[in-house]
Design an enzyme around this catalytic site. Structure first.
Site, mmCIF file in Angstrom:
data_model
loop_
_atom_site.group_PDB
_atom_site.id
_atom_site.type_symbol
_atom_site.label_atom_id
_atom_site.label_comp_id
_atom_site.label_asym_id
_atom_site.label_seq_id
_atom_site.Cartn_x
_atom_site.Cartn_y
_atom_site.Cartn_z
ATOM 1 N N GLY A 56 11.241 -33.644 46.226
ATOM 2 C CA GLY A 56 12.084 -32.800 45.376
ATOM 3 C C GLY A 56 11.644 -32.948 43.933
ATOM 4 O O GLY A 56 10.517 -33.358 43.650
ATOM 5 N N PHE A 57 12.548 -32.632 43.012
ATOM 6 C CA PHE A 57 12.152 -32.687 41.609
ATOM 7 C C PHE A 57 11.683 -34.067 41.182
ATOM 8 O O PHE A 57 10.696 -34.206 40.477
ATOM 9 C CB PHE A 57 13.312 -32.231 40.715
ATOM 10 N N GLU A 96 28.199 -19.907 40.397
ATOM 11 C CA GLU A 96 27.126 -18.951 40.687
ATOM 12 C C GLU A 96 27.350 -18.245 42.025
ATOM 13 O O GLU A 96 27.152 -17.034 42.148
ATOM 14 C CB GLU A 96 25.770 -19.656 40.623
ATOM 15 N N ASP A 152 18.763 -37.662 42.287
ATOM 16 C CA ASP A 152 20.167 -37.707 42.693
ATOM 17 C C ASP A 152 20.562 -39.003 43.390
ATOM 18 O O ASP A 152 21.745 -39.315 43.499
ATOM 19 C CB ASP A 152 20.490 -36.541 43.631
ATOM 20 N N ALA A 206 18.542 -31.190 38.149
ATOM 21 C CA ALA A 206 17.078 -31.159 38.235
ATOM 22 C C ALA A 206 16.376 -31.774 37.016
ATOM 23 O O ALA A 206 15.452 -32.579 37.191
ATOM 24 C CB ALA A 206 16.612 -29.725 38.475
#
Lengths: 453, 453
Positions: free
Chosen positions: B19-20, B176, B313, B329
């Site tokens: 991931g990031f 969102e 995270d 992120a």
């Protein structure tokens, strides 16, 4: 919806299936003085000819799908229902959708075909076919997982089996798949692995007849075979598959029997009619062929039921003294449009001559640069065939954004030799280690209520 | 791979998670004199901030995913393995991948977070979250199926429940999602249905605190709430969900208890650490917080194990006297890059000051035209915020073709108000009528061998 002009309610057309046959019929009825109800199990029309590009990581499902409601939203006389038709009652003139009965004046059945394993249905698990989006995602998962597994495999025999891909069936789908996988192995993925050399992969294309692409002119079959071999595919014709089990494919070539250890086997060899063929046969007494397709009259209706039409892969239609038309997209499109025209003519008290298929030719893509195109009077191969193939497919894609996105993906792939959609997805975790059960919604749970509505 | 300069083998860095955090660490080590092995359960990096757009039919999974091998293919010192790490042995300095042991000199654990249902794990079935591609596809299926079901539903009560969407959690993801679903109902799908008026849909956003977007400045929270209401969302703050069962959501507002009949409930409310947190705690004695995140030292290492770092995270890091950094992120990216730099400095015999997060601000999109952006000294809202949001997300998307495709999809959506990816997929047939079992490969079958390699 169309208002009643007199005291007669408007003519109700029900179309089962939103593929090429059903959708083109619906579109051709957009301005007719009828009400149209189109029913499909899926909420989108799928451009099947490009499904192999989803399976090999070039395109995403949405790039080749169009939500039916969206395509038909401007057709104010047309309603779309998501559902699966259980039964047809030709006497009451209704179709049964769960516990809802939808009445019709004219019925068009266009539910297509599914894969046939020639009686060996247990092969389906080992050798998935390519008819739906989920098929393509699963095929994609297997293809890309095979390279991943080979990267981690220390036993050379097993690694070789992971790097062996067998495609069964030398028609356009098999040819296109084989070419795309060879390109993956020998070009796209070459720099991506450290333990394996992907160019050691073997891609085998097996065909039972004496040449691949049997519907094409023989010189084009030869050209296609040569191009495939140039790409690195091993083409074996006159080869029948007699068993697929435990990652071993058993073949018969003449009297010789061979076994190939292959972890990834893909099926592009046989189709049969969707179950709706059986439903129609039972309710109307219609005759079906050996593949379950419904034999239709010259006007694409069922014998004895002039207001029930069958179009597309489900239909077996022959010109007088001809062979049945193949299950390809242009046939379905033309049949759908013909029935739409026929309905409108009959409402005016006219009729139409028998359906006549206008065969504009066949095309198949081999890898990213070559194709063969058989237009009868013209045969193209190589680069110009490829360009033609691209243009035709873009032209027939529905929805402008699909055309644009697909064009961009193709330009991108051409320039970079990469593929933009090579995800391994489709299971909660593609690596379900030990006893970890997949998340609930991926179990075989009872259907969501939507299905019982 | 890096050659041994002397008789010492090169420094082995193992990164768990692409991931990031993990990917940015790997990219920052591309030219370092180390060998890197990146292990992930998936073969792609997922741009999670745009996952809600897959769930609401704007983008396809591939548009926001990048195959890890592809991103790292030019990093000749980096190997990518597809696999799930079972265990970590900090004394032998190895991670266990199935029955393979991968040795490390430095270990970076970046496995992220998963959803938390605050102990009520049985809610997961009724209220899916949004962390993976499959989550997004399932959410998409439910959202679009709800409109389809409403179209066929004759009972007004049930239809109302199908047209009621509840989003739990008022952080950026919930905001969102709510905005996007409202736009679907009130704009995109308006012309597509005949029996229902999609603008009768109700979209509820529930937040337990006193305002949505709690990490943002209060005036931006207010603005976001006003914009959402303008879009048609009903925002309810200071509202706790006490039960989700049988398509009924039970809420508590102060002393008042309410029930809402809603067929579609979406979870954006809580996260907890991935199981790797527990594995680390057990093998190293590391301390975890209540959400299972591993508490790390100023240099992002585990107490007592200076060569094991946790980023993203999964990590709980606080500046001196500060609160733990949020699971977003930019935090993961900066932490990953910091550890990469630290490794390189340590190899030269140097060190680095403690990690310091440079908070560049927060942003959230509300519908297609509005956003709120909190940059500390500047607060943007409305159209310029929206433009800024677009540019930032395009900038951070990895892979040029993703940037291009996403830009095109956004322009398309903006111009046409349609969404290009609204497919209902994910099950063999989304309508499994009666006893039809899903095709084999969707059952909870034993894992494919790849998992035992």
């Amino acid at each position: 919806m169309v208002d009643s002009l007199e005291n007669n309610p408007p003519h109700q057309v029900v179309i089962i299936g939103g593929g090429f046959g059903g959708l083109y019929a619906a579109k051709a009825l957009a301005k007719a003085k009828v009400n149209v109800t189109l029913i499909d199990k899926r909420n989108f029309h799928l451009f099947q000819p490009l499904l192999y590009q989803v399976a090999t990581g070039t395109l995403s499902p949405a790039d080749i799908s169009s939500p039916l409601r969206s395509v038909l939203s401007k057709s104010k006389n047309t309603k779309v229902l998501l559902g699966e038709v259980n039964d047809i009652d030709p006497n009451a003139q209704q179709v049964l959708l769960g516990d809802q009965a939808i009445p019709y004046d004219t019925l068009i059945v266009a539910t297509g075909a599914k894969h046939s394993y020639f009686g060996k249905d247990n092969w389906e698990d080992s050798a998935p076919g390519l008819k739906t989006v989920e098929d393509a995602i699963e095929m994609r998962r297997r293809i890309f997982s095979a390279f991943e597994a080979a990267e981690k495999e220390t036993d050379p025999e097993k690694r070789r089996a992971w790097l062996t891909f067998v495609i069964v069936g030398g028609g356009p789908t098999g040819v296109e798949l084989a070419g795309a996988i060879a390109e993956l192995a020998y070009q796209t993925l070459k720099e991506d692995f450290r333990n394996i050399d992907t160019s050691e992969a073997r891609v085998l294309l097996l065909e039972g007849l004496d040449r691949i692409l049997p519907p094409f002119a023989p010189e084009l079959s030869q050209q296609a075979e040569a191009s495939l071999q140039q790409l690195g595919v091993t083409v074996q014709t006159k080869t029948l598959v007699t068993n697929i089990e435990n990652d071993v494919v058993t073949l018969k070539q003449g009297d010789e029997v061979k076994e190939i250890a292959a972890k990834t086997v893909l099926w592009a060899a046989g189709v049969k009619a969707s179950p709706m063929g059986q439903v129609l046969a039972e309710s109307t007494g219609a005759e079906c062929d050996r593949a379950g397709r419904v034999i239709v009259e010259p006007d694409l209706s069922i014998k004895g039921y002039p207001n029930i039409h069958v179009v597309g892969d489900l239909a077996n239609f022959s010109h007088q003294n001809g062979k049945p038309l193949p299950g390809v997209a242009p046939v379905a499109m033309q049949e759908g449009e013909y029935v739409a025209k026929l309905i409108q003519q009959k409402l005016k008290g006219n009729t139409l001559p028998a359906f006549n298929y206008s065969d504009r030719g066949s095309l198949a893509m081999i890898g990213q640069n070559l194709a063969v195109v058989d237009l009868g009077f013209i045969k193209l191969k190589g680069f110009f065939a490829w360009l033609f193939w691209l243009v035709i497919h873009i032209y027939f894609l529905i929805e402008f954004d699909n055309k644009l996105v697909v064009m961009i993906q193709w330009v991108w792939n051409y320039v970079t030799r990469k593929r933009g959609a090579r995800l391994i997805t489709g299971q909660k975790s593609p690596l379900q280690v030990g006893n970890e059960a997949p998340s609930n919604y991926y179990k075989a749970t009872p259907p969501r209520e939507i299905l019982n509505v």
